[in-house]
Design an enzyme around this catalytic site. Structure first.
Site, mmCIF file in Angstrom:
data_model
loop_
_atom_site.group_PDB
_atom_site.id
_atom_site.type_symbol
_atom_site.label_atom_id
_atom_site.label_comp_id
_atom_site.label_asym_id
_atom_site.label_seq_id
_atom_site.Cartn_x
_atom_site.Cartn_y
_atom_site.Cartn_z
ATOM 1 N N TYR A 29 2.503 2.019 1.273
ATOM 2 C CA TYR A 29 1.443 2.144 2.293
ATOM 3 C C TYR A 29 1.169 0.847 3.037
ATOM 4 O O TYR A 29 0.139 0.726 3.703
ATOM 5 C CB TYR A 29 0.148 2.689 1.679
ATOM 6 C CG TYR A 29 0.358 3.960 0.906
ATOM 7 C CD1 TYR A 29 0.655 5.159 1.550
ATOM 8 C CD2 TYR A 29 0.271 3.969 -0.490
ATOM 9 C CE1 TYR A 29 0.859 6.325 0.844
ATOM 10 C CE2 TYR A 29 0.476 5.137 -1.206
ATOM 11 C CZ TYR A 29 0.769 6.308 -0.536
ATOM 12 O OH TYR A 29 0.980 7.472 -1.233
ATOM 13 N N ALA A 30 2.065 -0.115 2.977
ATOM 14 C CA ALA A 30 1.862 -1.398 3.652
ATOM 15 C C ALA A 30 2.274 -1.281 5.114
ATOM 16 O O ALA A 30 3.344 -1.736 5.522
ATOM 17 C CB ALA A 30 2.636 -2.499 2.937
ATOM 18 N N ASN A 31 1.412 -0.639 5.885
ATOM 19 C CA ASN A 31 1.646 -0.395 7.295
ATOM 20 C C ASN A 31 0.339 -0.596 8.038
ATOM 21 O O ASN A 31 -0.733 -0.348 7.498
ATOM 22 C CB ASN A 31 2.097 1.057 7.523
ATOM 23 C CG ASN A 31 3.256 1.460 6.652
ATOM 24 O OD1 ASN A 31 4.363 0.993 6.820
ATOM 25 N ND2 ASN A 31 2.988 2.330 5.693
ATOM 26 N N ASP B 214 6.232 -1.083 6.595
ATOM 27 C CA ASP B 214 7.067 -1.402 5.445
ATOM 28 C C ASP B 214 8.460 -0.818 5.675
ATOM 29 O O ASP B 214 8.714 -0.150 6.684
ATOM 30 C CB ASP B 214 6.426 -0.922 4.142
ATOM 31 C CG ASP B 214 6.239 0.593 4.047
ATOM 32 O OD1 ASP B 214 6.980 1.360 4.703
ATOM 33 O OD2 ASP B 214 5.347 1.015 3.288
ATOM 34 N N HIS C 187 -3.846 -2.222 27.480
ATOM 35 C CA HIS C 187 -5.042 -1.907 26.707
ATOM 36 C C HIS C 187 -4.894 -0.562 26.002
ATOM 37 O O HIS C 187 -4.513 0.420 26.620
ATOM 38 C CB HIS C 187 -6.258 -1.896 27.629
ATOM 39 C CG HIS C 187 -7.552 -1.767 26.923
ATOM 40 N ND1 HIS C 187 -8.596 -1.069 27.441
ATOM 41 C CD2 HIS C 187 -7.983 -2.245 25.717
ATOM 42 C CE1 HIS C 187 -9.621 -1.112 26.606
ATOM 43 N NE2 HIS C 187 -9.265 -1.820 25.547
ATOM 44 N N HIS D 87 -2.729 8.804 4.854
ATOM 45 C CA HIS D 87 -1.369 8.396 5.206
ATOM 46 C C HIS D 87 -0.655 9.414 6.090
ATOM 47 O O HIS D 87 0.063 9.028 7.018
ATOM 48 C CB HIS D 87 -0.560 8.131 3.927
ATOM 49 C CG HIS D 87 0.794 7.556 4.191
ATOM 50 N ND1 HIS D 87 0.983 6.352 4.823
ATOM 51 C CD2 HIS D 87 2.031 8.027 3.897
ATOM 52 C CE1 HIS D 87 2.284 6.109 4.915
ATOM 53 N NE2 HIS D 87 2.941 7.109 4.354
#
Length: 131
Positions: free
Chosen positions: A120-122, A28, A20, A98
Site C-alpha cells: 500500500y505504499a502509494n 510501489d 491545477h 485501496h
C-alpha cells in the site's frame, strides 16, 4: 545538462506540464497501472528507489494541494504515511480504501513506479497552484 531536482527526463516533463488538480501517482512496485495511463518506470530492483526518496524529489518541484493515500497504508505503516504527508505542509490528506485508490489512478497523468516493496505504499499527488 540539468543541475538538480528530478533528473529523469520524462518525470521532469510530466511535472512541468501539470495543471491545477492534475493527478500524479507515485507507486510501489506492485500497483497496477491502468490502460491508457503513462507508466514512468524508475524501479531498478526491490527497494531501489524507495518510494519516499522519489516523493522527496518530486516534492521539491511540484506544488501539491492534496494527497490521497489508501486507508490501508495508514493502518499498516503509519510512519510512512506521516513521512509522506510531512513533505507537503499545508496539503490536505484524503484516505480512501485501496480499491477506490486504484480506481482513482485511471485519472492520473502518469504513474511513477518505484522499487518500493511495502504494501500500500502509494500516493496520489494532486497538483496545486503557486499563487
Amino acid at each position: 545538462m540539468k543541475k538538480g531536482g528530478v533528473l529523469n527526463h520524462r518525470l521532469s516533463e510530466v511535472i512541468a506540464t501539470m495543471g491545477h488538480t492534475d493527478f500524479l501517482v507515485l507507486a510501489d512496485a506492485g500497483l497496477p497501472v491502468p490502460k491508457g495511463v503513462e507508466r514512468i518506470d524508475l524501479a531498478v530492483s526491490a527497494g531501489i528507489p524507495a518510494l519516499l526518496d522519489v516523493v522527496r524529489a518530486v516534492a521539491g518541484e511540484l506544488q501539491v494541494e492534496r494527497l490521497i493515500v489508501a486507508t490501508e497504508l495508514t493502518g499498516r505503516n503509519p510512519a510512512l504515511a506521516d513521512a509522506i504527508a510531512g513533505l507537503f505542509p499545508g496539503a490536505t490528506v484524503d484516505r480512501v480504501p485501496h480499491e477506490d485508490f486504484k480506481a482513482l489512478t485511471t485519472k492520473a497523468r502518469a504513474v511513477v513506479r518505484t522499487g518500493e516493496c511495502t504494501p500500500y505504499a502509494n500516493v496520489i499527488l494532486v497538483s496545486g497552484v503557486t499563487f
